[in-house]
Scaffold this motif. Structure first.
Motif, PDB file in Angstrom:
ATOM      1  N   PRO A  66      23.497  -0.208  17.054  1.00  0.00           N
ATOM      2  CA  PRO A  66      22.926  -1.147  16.079  1.00  0.00           C
ATOM      3  C   PRO A  66      21.406  -1.200  16.096  1.00  0.00           C
ATOM      4  CG  PRO A  66      24.822  -2.126  17.139  1.00  0.00           C
ATOM      5  CD  PRO A  66      24.553  -0.837  17.858  1.00  0.00           C
ATOM      6  N   VAL A  67      20.794  -1.082  17.291  1.00  0.00           N
ATOM      7  CA  VAL A  67      19.336  -1.165  17.384  1.00  0.00           C
ATOM      8  C   VAL A  67      18.681   0.007  16.649  1.00  0.00           C
ATOM      9  CG1 VAL A  67      19.103   0.097  19.570  1.00  0.00           C
ATOM     10  CG2 VAL A  67      17.452  -1.685  18.991  1.00  0.00           C
ATOM     11  N   SER A  68      19.347   1.163  16.629  1.00  0.00           N
ATOM     12  CA  SER A  68      18.808   2.328  15.924  1.00  0.00           C
ATOM     13  C   SER A  68      19.097   2.255  14.429  1.00  0.00           C
ATOM     14  CB  SER A  68      19.403   3.622  16.499  1.00  0.00           C
ATOM     15  OG  SER A  68      19.038   3.777  17.849  1.00  0.00           O
ATOM     16  N   ILE A  69      20.259   1.699  14.064  1.00  0.00           N
ATOM     17  CA  ILE A  69      20.594   1.538  12.644  1.00  0.00           C
ATOM     18  C   ILE A  69      19.592   0.597  11.983  1.00  0.00           C
ATOM     19  CG2 ILE A  69      22.318   0.623  11.050  1.00  0.00           C
ATOM     20  CD1 ILE A  69      24.469   1.554  13.011  1.00  0.00           C
ATOM     21  N   ALA A  70      19.283  -0.521  12.652  1.00  0.00           N
ATOM     22  CA  ALA A  70      18.331  -1.489  12.089  1.00  0.00           C
ATOM     23  C   ALA A  70      16.929  -0.912  12.010  1.00  0.00           C
ATOM     24  CB  ALA A  70      18.342  -2.772  12.925  1.00  0.00           C
ATOM     25  N   TYR A  71      16.585  -0.018  12.931  1.00  0.00           N
ATOM     26  CA  TYR A  71      15.259   0.592  12.917  1.00  0.00           C
ATOM     27  C   TYR A  71      15.007   1.358  11.621  1.00  0.00           C
ATOM     28  CZ  TYR A  71      11.662   4.099  13.831  1.00  0.00           C
ATOM     29  OH  TYR A  71      10.559   4.911  13.726  1.00  0.00           O
ATOM     30  N   ASP A  72      16.051   1.924  11.046  1.00  0.00           N
ATOM     31  CA  ASP A  72      15.890   2.715   9.821  1.00  0.00           C
ATOM     32  C   ASP A  72      15.357   1.875   8.659  1.00  0.00           C
ATOM     33  OD1 ASP A  72      16.799   4.938  11.149  1.00  0.00           O
ATOM     34  OD2 ASP A  72      18.863   4.744  10.451  1.00  0.00           O
ATOM     35  N   ASP A  73      15.539   0.555   8.723  1.00  0.00           N
ATOM     36  CA  ASP A  73      15.048  -0.336   7.662  1.00  0.00           C
ATOM     37  C   ASP A  73      14.037  -1.343   8.203  1.00  0.00           C
ATOM     38  OD1 ASP A  73      16.549   0.395   5.178  1.00  0.00           O
ATOM     39  OD2 ASP A  73      18.264   0.010   6.478  1.00  0.00           O
ATOM     40  N   LEU A  74      13.274  -0.942   9.204  1.00  0.00           N
ATOM     41  CA  LEU A  74      12.255  -1.809   9.809  1.00  0.00           C
ATOM     42  C   LEU A  74      10.887  -1.450   9.244  1.00  0.00           C
ATOM     43  CD1 LEU A  74      11.580  -3.927  12.069  1.00  0.00           C
ATOM     44  CD2 LEU A  74      11.238  -1.954  13.586  1.00  0.00           C
ATOM     45  N   SER A  75      10.132  -2.453   8.818  1.00  0.00           N
ATOM     46  CA  SER A  75       8.787  -2.187   8.280  1.00  0.00           C
ATOM     47  C   SER A  75       7.845  -3.322   8.649  1.00  0.00           C
ATOM     48  CB  SER A  75       8.838  -2.035   6.754  1.00  0.00           C
ATOM     49  OG  SER A  75       9.220  -3.264   6.137  1.00  0.00           O
ATOM     50  N   ILE A  76       6.551  -3.036   8.607  1.00  0.00           N
ATOM     51  CA  ILE A  76       5.518  -4.039   8.872  1.00  0.00           C
ATOM     52  C   ILE A  76       4.428  -3.888   7.828  1.00  0.00           C
ATOM     53  CG2 ILE A  76       4.327  -2.551  10.549  1.00  0.00           C
ATOM     54  CD1 ILE A  76       3.630  -5.140  12.108  1.00  0.00           C
ATOM     55  N   GLU A  77       3.906  -5.010   7.327  1.00  0.00           N
ATOM     56  CA  GLU A  77       2.927  -4.987   6.230  1.00  0.00           C
ATOM     57  C   GLU A  77       1.969  -6.159   6.375  1.00  0.00           C
ATOM     58  OE1 GLU A  77       5.637  -7.349   2.935  1.00  0.00           O
ATOM     59  OE2 GLU A  77       6.064  -5.242   3.354  1.00  0.00           O
ATOM     60  N   THR A  78       0.909  -6.131   5.592  1.00  0.00           N
ATOM     61  CA  THR A  78      -0.069  -7.219   5.642  1.00  0.00           C
ATOM     62  C   THR A  78       0.501  -8.498   5.051  1.00  0.00           C
ATOM     63  OG1 THR A  78      -0.998  -6.534   3.509  1.00  0.00           O
ATOM     64  CG2 THR A  78      -2.057  -5.680   5.505  1.00  0.00           C
ATOM     65  N   ALA A  79      -0.006  -9.623   5.532  1.00  0.00           N
ATOM     66  CA  ALA A  79       0.345 -10.933   5.006  1.00  0.00           C
ATOM     67  C   ALA A  79      -0.892 -11.813   5.082  1.00  0.00           C
ATOM     68  CB  ALA A  79       1.492 -11.543   5.798  1.00  0.00           C
ATOM     69  N   PHE A  80      -0.844 -12.976   4.457  1.00  0.00           N
ATOM     70  CA  PHE A  80      -1.970 -13.903   4.538  1.00  0.00           C
ATOM     71  C   PHE A  80      -2.071 -14.432   5.966  1.00  0.00           C
ATOM     72  CE2 PHE A  80      -1.327 -14.075  -0.066  1.00  0.00           C
ATOM     73  CZ  PHE A  80      -2.640 -13.955  -0.496  1.00  0.00           C
ATOM     74  N   GLY A  81      -3.213 -14.177   6.589  1.00  0.00           N
ATOM     75  CA  GLY A  81      -3.441 -14.668   7.937  1.00  0.00           C
ATOM     76  C   GLY A  81      -2.667 -13.937   9.001  1.00  0.00           C
ATOM     77  N   GLY A  82      -2.052 -12.789   8.670  1.00  0.00           N
ATOM     78  CA  GLY A  82      -1.280 -12.082   9.678  1.00  0.00           C
ATOM     79  C   GLY A  82      -0.567 -10.864   9.127  1.00  0.00           C
ATOM     80  N   VAL A  83       0.605 -10.575   9.701  1.00  0.00           N
ATOM     81  CA  VAL A  83       1.417  -9.442   9.267  1.00  0.00           C
ATOM     82  C   VAL A  83       2.860  -9.896   9.107  1.00  0.00           C
ATOM     83  CG1 VAL A  83      -0.011  -7.627  10.269  1.00  0.00           C
ATOM     84  CG2 VAL A  83       1.746  -8.727  11.686  1.00  0.00           C
ATOM     85  N   ARG A  84       3.586  -9.160   8.277  1.00  0.00           N
ATOM     86  CA  ARG A  84       4.965  -9.509   7.955  1.00  0.00           C
ATOM     87  C   ARG A  84       5.883  -8.342   8.315  1.00  0.00           C
ATOM     88  NH1 ARG A  84       4.312  -9.355   2.960  1.00  0.00           N
ATOM     89  NH2 ARG A  84       3.553 -11.481   2.682  1.00  0.00           N
ATOM     90  N   VAL A  85       7.001  -8.663   8.974  1.00  0.00           N
ATOM     91  CA  VAL A  85       8.002  -7.660   9.347  1.00  0.00           C
ATOM     92  C   VAL A  85       9.263  -7.895   8.528  1.00  0.00           C
ATOM     93  CG1 VAL A  85       9.517  -6.834  11.194  1.00  0.00           C
ATOM     94  CG2 VAL A  85       7.123  -7.361  11.684  1.00  0.00           C
TER      95      VAL A  85
END
Length: 392
Positions: A127-146
């Motif tokens: 499961p940890v590898s399956i979820a990794y396939d749809d994991l992303s990180i991007e900019t957000a106001f005052g921080g970052v969003r996953v």
């Protein structure tokens, strides 16, 4: 003669009572007996990060239970046990799809263990590898969003690291815990400067995914200073009493001091806040009511935000513009009434962030319209604290 009869009757009654008493259970355990016979006819069904083993039990009266011993990571052994009333063992915690050896033992009532039955399993993608396939990180106001998709609803930790010092070293920033099928998690309080971020997943057995690494610059925003002002309009929902006034939502602390609307008032219902200056909103943070009330009862589940600089004094919606519709998120994904430490931290202690879906015009007056609460049929709204960020 009468005394003799009475004595005889008492003896009979005592004998009957003693005879009716339940005898203590006697389980004979032969400490000198041998180990029970092995299981047979083992069938393997591979599963994500694990396997299901079905087998035929022996008929040894000395058999107490069956156990499987296997290695989830190099040097880390795990056991799975099953009673004599089952013919199935479930294995979990594998971090790879490589073939693994499993030892199945029969254990006697005297705790003597049979020779192992050796079987091979080849777990499917964990499961940890399956979820990794749809994991992303991007900019957000005052921080970052996953963003994450977790279709198997596995219990995962989302670990976010960052090089906040700019020295090339990634250090722990924040860890979120979740078991929902999808979710968005945001880290706040970062300066608007370029830095390197990393996010990876970890399961409860210590298996880790690969890391998603990106150079990002958090978007600029300012905290809208408190206190705000109450701006009562004729159709706004009054507070339950002075002890539950709107001003409790901007006293600067999430506590037992809350806003509560009157009991038995229908949905939707709304109130109006005067920010005192026009603000281009970037996000809002809402703290739910404390502890056992969080994600339950009259805490807000769905709401809308509306903005205006010249609201109609009759309380109508003339002069108002809808900024967005929002839904509260429960990290654990558990039903209403079940509350985890992560839920309390997310919904009450830290507060839940809501980003504006687009960049709105600058508005001074904000109307908060509740459309649904966490408890079905609850006809009251409670909020501990509200905060806003943006440009002004």
């Amino acid at each position: 003669m009468k005394n003799t009869v009475k004595l005889f009757v008492l003896l009979i009654i005592n004998f009957v009572v003693q005879s009716c008493k339940e005898e203590p259970r006697m389980d004979y355990i032969d400490s000198n007996g041998g180990a029970p016979a092995q299981v047979s006819n083992v069938v393997v069904e591979n599963t994500p990060g694990g396997a299901i083993l079905k087998y035929k039990l022996n008929k040894d009266v000395n058999l107490s239970y069956v156990k499987a011993v296997y290695e989830v990571t190099p040097g880390v052994l795990k056991e799975s046990k099953s009673s004599i009333y089952s013919d199935t063992l479930r294995l979990e915690g594998f971090g790879t799809t490589e073939e693994q050896e499993v030892k199945i033992f029969s254990v006697g009532r005297n705790e003597k263990v049979s020779e192992p039955v050796l079987v091979k399993v080849k777990p499917l993608k964990p499961p940890v590898s399956i979820a990794y396939d749809d994991l992303s990180i991007e900019t957000a106001f005052g921080g970052v969003r996953v963003r994450i998709k977790n279709e198997l609803k596995a219990s995962l930790a989302i670990v976010i690291d960052a090089d906040t010092a700019g020295n090339g070293v990634l250090r722990p920033l924040q860890t979120f815990y979740t078991a929902v099928d999808s979710g968005v998690f945001t880290v706040r309080g970062l300066s608007s400067k370029a830095m390197k971020f990393s996010v990876y997943l970890r399961d409860r057995w210590g298996n880790k995914s690969l890391a998603v690494v990106r150079d990002l610059t958090p978007l600029f925003e300012k905290f809208v200073p408190k206190p705000f002002a109450t701006y009562e309009l004729p159709t706004d929902q009054p507070a339950l009493s002075g002890s539950y006034a709107l001003s409790n939502m901007w006293d600067g602390v999430a506590s037992a001091s809350i806003y509560a609307s009157r009991n038995n008032t229908p949905m939707p219902q709304w109130f109006t806040v005067d920010l005192k200056v026009p603000v281009v909103l970037s996000r809002m943070k809402a703290h739910q009511r404390v502890q056992n009330f969080t994600y339950n009862y009259s805490c807000v589940k769905a709401f809308e935000l509306w903005g205006s600089n010249n609201p109609s004094r009759d309380g109508s919606w003339e002069g108002w513009t809808k900024i967005g519709a929002f839904n509260s998120f429960k990290p654990s994904g558990t039903p209403v009434g079940t509350l985890t430490a992560e839920d309390i931290a997310y919904g009450y202690t830290n507060g839940e962030d809501f980003e504006m879906p687009f960049t709105p015009p600058a508005y001074r007056y904000i109307r908060f319209k509740t459309t649904e609460t966490w408890a079905v049929g609850a006809n009251q709204v409670t909020i501990s604290e509200l905060s806003f960020w943006g440009e002004f």
